[in-house]
Scaffold this motif. Structure first.
Motif, PDB file in Angstrom:
ATOM      1  N   LEU A   8      -1.510 -14.701  11.794  1.00 50.96           N
ATOM      2  CA  LEU A   8      -0.124 -14.369  11.604  1.00 50.96           C
ATOM      3  C   LEU A   8       0.566 -15.354  10.674  1.00 50.96           C
ATOM      4  O   LEU A   8       1.477 -14.976   9.969  1.00 50.96           O
ATOM      5  N   PHE A   9       0.127 -16.589  10.701  1.00 56.51           N
ATOM      6  CA  PHE A   9       0.799 -17.598   9.899  1.00 56.51           C
ATOM      7  C   PHE A   9       0.114 -17.865   8.569  1.00 56.51           C
ATOM      8  O   PHE A   9       0.596 -18.656   7.779  1.00 56.51           O
ATOM      9  N   ALA A  10      -1.015 -17.205   8.318  1.00 49.08           N
ATOM     10  CA  ALA A  10      -1.748 -17.397   7.064  1.00 49.08           C
ATOM     11  C   ALA A  10      -1.181 -16.484   5.984  1.00 49.08           C
ATOM     12  O   ALA A  10      -0.814 -15.341   6.252  1.00 49.08           O
ATOM     13  N   THR A  11      -1.111 -16.983   4.772  1.00 41.62           N
ATOM     14  CA  THR A  11      -0.672 -16.190   3.638  1.00 41.62           C
ATOM     15  C   THR A  11      -1.834 -15.310   3.182  1.00 41.62           C
ATOM     16  O   THR A  11      -2.967 -15.775   3.082  1.00 41.62           O
ATOM     17  N   HIS A  12      -1.554 -14.042   2.935  1.00 37.76           N
ATOM     18  CA  HIS A  12      -2.585 -13.101   2.504  1.00 37.76           C
ATOM     19  C   HIS A  12      -2.253 -12.599   1.106  1.00 37.76           C
ATOM     20  O   HIS A  12      -1.084 -12.370   0.790  1.00 37.76           O
ATOM     21  N   PRO A  13      -3.275 -12.374   0.279  1.00 40.88           N
ATOM     22  CA  PRO A  13      -3.009 -11.861  -1.064  1.00 40.88           C
ATOM     23  C   PRO A  13      -2.527 -10.417  -1.006  1.00 40.88           C
ATOM     24  O   PRO A  13      -2.953  -9.645  -0.157  1.00 40.88           O
ATOM     25  N   ALA A  14      -1.640 -10.087  -1.894  1.00 44.84           N
ATOM     26  CA  ALA A  14      -1.138  -8.719  -1.991  1.00 44.84           C
ATOM     27  C   ALA A  14      -1.931  -7.963  -3.046  1.00 44.84           C
ATOM     28  O   ALA A  14      -2.235  -8.513  -4.108  1.00 44.84           O
ATOM     29  N   PRO A  15      -2.282  -6.721  -2.770  1.00 44.61           N
ATOM     30  CA  PRO A  15      -2.968  -5.918  -3.785  1.00 44.61           C
ATOM     31  C   PRO A  15      -2.079  -5.689  -4.997  1.00 44.61           C
ATOM     32  O   PRO A  15      -0.856  -5.661  -4.892  1.00 44.61           O
ATOM     33  N   GLU A  16      -2.725  -5.527  -6.140  1.00 42.63           N
ATOM     34  CA  GLU A  16      -2.011  -5.165  -7.366  1.00 42.63           C
ATOM     35  C   GLU A  16      -1.996  -3.645  -7.468  1.00 42.63           C
ATOM     36  O   GLU A  16      -2.994  -2.993  -7.171  1.00 42.63           O
ATOM     37  N   VAL A  17      -0.870  -3.117  -7.891  1.00 39.14           N
ATOM     38  CA  VAL A  17      -0.735  -1.670  -8.036  1.00 39.14           C
ATOM     39  C   VAL A  17      -0.422  -1.374  -9.490  1.00 39.14           C
ATOM     40  O   VAL A  17       0.549  -1.897 -10.046  1.00 39.14           O
ATOM     41  N   GLU A  18      -1.258  -0.541 -10.105  1.00 38.53           N
ATOM     42  CA  GLU A  18      -1.029  -0.115 -11.483  1.00 38.53           C
ATOM     43  C   GLU A  18      -1.251   1.389 -11.540  1.00 38.53           C
ATOM     44  O   GLU A  18      -2.364   1.861 -11.276  1.00 38.53           O
ATOM     45  N   ALA A  19      -0.188   2.097 -11.833  1.00 37.56           N
ATOM     46  CA  ALA A  19      -0.211   3.570 -11.805  1.00 37.56           C
ATOM     47  C   ALA A  19      -0.612   3.996 -10.395  1.00 37.56           C
ATOM     48  O   ALA A  19       0.062   3.647  -9.447  1.00 37.56           O
ATOM     49  N   ASP A  20      -1.707   4.729 -10.254  1.00 40.65           N
ATOM     50  CA  ASP A  20      -2.139   5.219  -8.946  1.00 40.65           C
ATOM     51  C   ASP A  20      -3.298   4.422  -8.370  1.00 40.65           C
ATOM     52  O   ASP A  20      -3.896   4.829  -7.381  1.00 40.65           O
ATOM     53  N   VAL A  21      -3.635   3.285  -8.969  1.00 33.58           N
ATOM     54  CA  VAL A  21      -4.774   2.479  -8.524  1.00 33.58           C
ATOM     55  C   VAL A  21      -4.280   1.192  -7.871  1.00 33.58           C
ATOM     56  O   VAL A  21      -3.429   0.498  -8.406  1.00 33.58           O
ATOM     57  N   VAL A  22      -4.852   0.895  -6.711  1.00 31.94           N
ATOM     58  CA  VAL A  22      -4.539  -0.322  -5.968  1.00 31.94           C
ATOM     59  C   VAL A  22      -5.790  -1.190  -6.003  1.00 31.94           C
ATOM     60  O   VAL A  22      -6.888  -0.711  -5.707  1.00 31.94           O
ATOM     61  N   ALA A  23      -5.655  -2.463  -6.366  1.00 30.84           N
ATOM     62  CA  ALA A  23      -6.825  -3.338  -6.510  1.00 30.84           C
ATOM     63  C   ALA A  23      -6.594  -4.687  -5.848  1.00 30.84           C
ATOM     64  O   ALA A  23      -5.494  -5.236  -5.886  1.00 30.84           O
ATOM     65  N   LEU A  24      -7.688  -5.202  -5.263  1.00 30.75           N
ATOM     66  CA  LEU A  24      -7.662  -6.534  -4.676  1.00 30.75           C
ATOM     67  C   LEU A  24      -9.086  -6.965  -4.344  1.00 30.75           C
ATOM     68  O   LEU A  24      -9.842  -6.199  -3.732  1.00 30.75           O
ATOM     69  N   GLY A  25      -9.450  -8.158  -4.751  1.00 30.09           N
ATOM     70  CA  GLY A  25     -10.692  -8.779  -4.332  1.00 30.09           C
ATOM     71  C   GLY A  25     -11.958  -7.980  -4.560  1.00 30.09           C
ATOM     72  O   GLY A  25     -12.870  -8.035  -3.746  1.00 30.09           O
ATOM     73  N   GLY A  26     -12.028  -7.213  -5.632  1.00 28.84           N
ATOM     74  CA  GLY A  26     -13.217  -6.425  -5.921  1.00 28.84           C
ATOM     75  C   GLY A  26     -13.146  -4.982  -5.448  1.00 28.84           C
ATOM     76  O   GLY A  26     -14.047  -4.183  -5.699  1.00 28.84           O
ATOM     77  N   TRP A  27     -12.074  -4.608  -4.754  1.00 33.40           N
ATOM     78  CA  TRP A  27     -11.884  -3.236  -4.272  1.00 33.40           C
ATOM     79  C   TRP A  27     -10.852  -2.516  -5.128  1.00 33.40           C
ATOM     80  O   TRP A  27      -9.889  -3.130  -5.576  1.00 33.40           O
ATOM     81  N   GLU A  28     -11.050  -1.220  -5.328  1.00 39.14           N
ATOM     82  CA  GLU A  28     -10.050  -0.352  -5.958  1.00 39.14           C
ATOM     83  C   GLU A  28      -9.866   0.871  -5.083  1.00 39.14           C
ATOM     84  O   GLU A  28     -10.841   1.486  -4.656  1.00 39.14           O
ATOM     85  N   GLY A  29      -8.621   1.202  -4.828  1.00 42.93           N
ATOM     86  CA  GLY A  29      -8.308   2.359  -3.998  1.00 42.93           C
ATOM     87  C   GLY A  29      -7.357   3.293  -4.707  1.00 42.93           C
ATOM     88  O   GLY A  29      -6.540   2.871  -5.525  1.00 42.93           O
ATOM     89  N   ARG A  30      -7.488   4.565  -4.388  1.00 41.16           N
ATOM     90  CA  ARG A  30      -6.611   5.595  -4.943  1.00 41.16           C
ATOM     91  C   ARG A  30      -6.713   6.830  -4.050  1.00 41.16           C
ATOM     92  O   ARG A  30      -7.575   6.916  -3.196  1.00 41.16           O
ATOM     93  N   VAL A  31      -5.859   7.771  -4.297  1.00 37.76           N
ATOM     94  CA  VAL A  31      -5.907   9.039  -3.572  1.00 37.76           C
ATOM     95  C   VAL A  31      -6.267  10.120  -4.570  1.00 37.76           C
ATOM     96  O   VAL A  31      -5.618  10.270  -5.603  1.00 37.76           O
ATOM     97  N   GLU A  32      -7.351  10.832  -4.271  1.00 34.63           N
ATOM     98  CA  GLU A  32      -7.811  11.939  -5.117  1.00 34.63           C
ATOM     99  C   GLU A  32      -7.768  13.220  -4.298  1.00 34.63           C
ATOM    100  O   GLU A  32      -8.413  13.300  -3.247  1.00 34.63           O
ATOM    101  N   ASN A  33      -7.003  14.183  -4.763  1.00 36.82           N
ATOM    102  CA  ASN A  33      -6.885  15.464  -4.070  1.00 36.82           C
ATOM    103  C   ASN A  33      -6.530  15.283  -2.593  1.00 36.82           C
ATOM    104  O   ASN A  33      -7.071  15.960  -1.724  1.00 36.82           O
ATOM    105  N   GLY A  34      -5.644  14.326  -2.325  1.00 34.32           N
ATOM    106  CA  GLY A  34      -5.180  14.100  -0.966  1.00 34.32           C
ATOM    107  C   GLY A  34      -6.083  13.240  -0.100  1.00 34.32           C
ATOM    108  O   GLY A  34      -5.760  12.973   1.049  1.00 34.32           O
ATOM    109  N   ARG A  35      -7.217  12.789  -0.634  1.00 35.54           N
ATOM    110  CA  ARG A  35      -8.171  11.989   0.140  1.00 35.54           C
ATOM    111  C   ARG A  35      -8.197  10.547  -0.360  1.00 35.54           C
ATOM    112  O   ARG A  35      -8.221  10.300  -1.559  1.00 35.54           O
TER     113      ARG A  35
END
Length: 76
Positions: free
Chosen positions: A1-28
């Motif tokens: 709870l007291f540790a600082t956590h990195p925030a993901p970067e958001v560019e257009a519809d892609v969310v990225a952090l620490g080697g991961w990329e997330g997005r929503v494709e066709n609702g999934r």
């Protein structure tokens, strides 16, 4: 709870952090890449919330599986 956590970067519809990329494709929700499981969850959450904010509908997470050891269903 007291540790600082990195925030993901958001560019257009892609969310990225620490080697991961997330997005929503066709609702999934789709999260690809590799890295710490904590970063996977951050990317998944931000991508899902952004989709809800944009579309007004929740994302389908049924195909999104966090990294880690395979888990069996409790009934198996």
């Amino acid at each position: 709870l007291f540790a600082t956590h990195p925030a993901p970067e958001v560019e257009a519809d892609v969310v990225a952090l620490g080697g991961w990329e997330g997005r929503v494709e066709n609702g999934r929700l789709v999260v690809e890449g590799s890295g710490d499981v904590e970063d996977w969850w951050r990317v998944a959450a931000v991508a899902a919330w952004a989709h809800l904010d944009r579309s007004g509908t929740p994302v389908d997470t049924s195909g999104a599986v966090p990294p880690g050891p395979a888990r069996s269903h409790p009934d198996e």
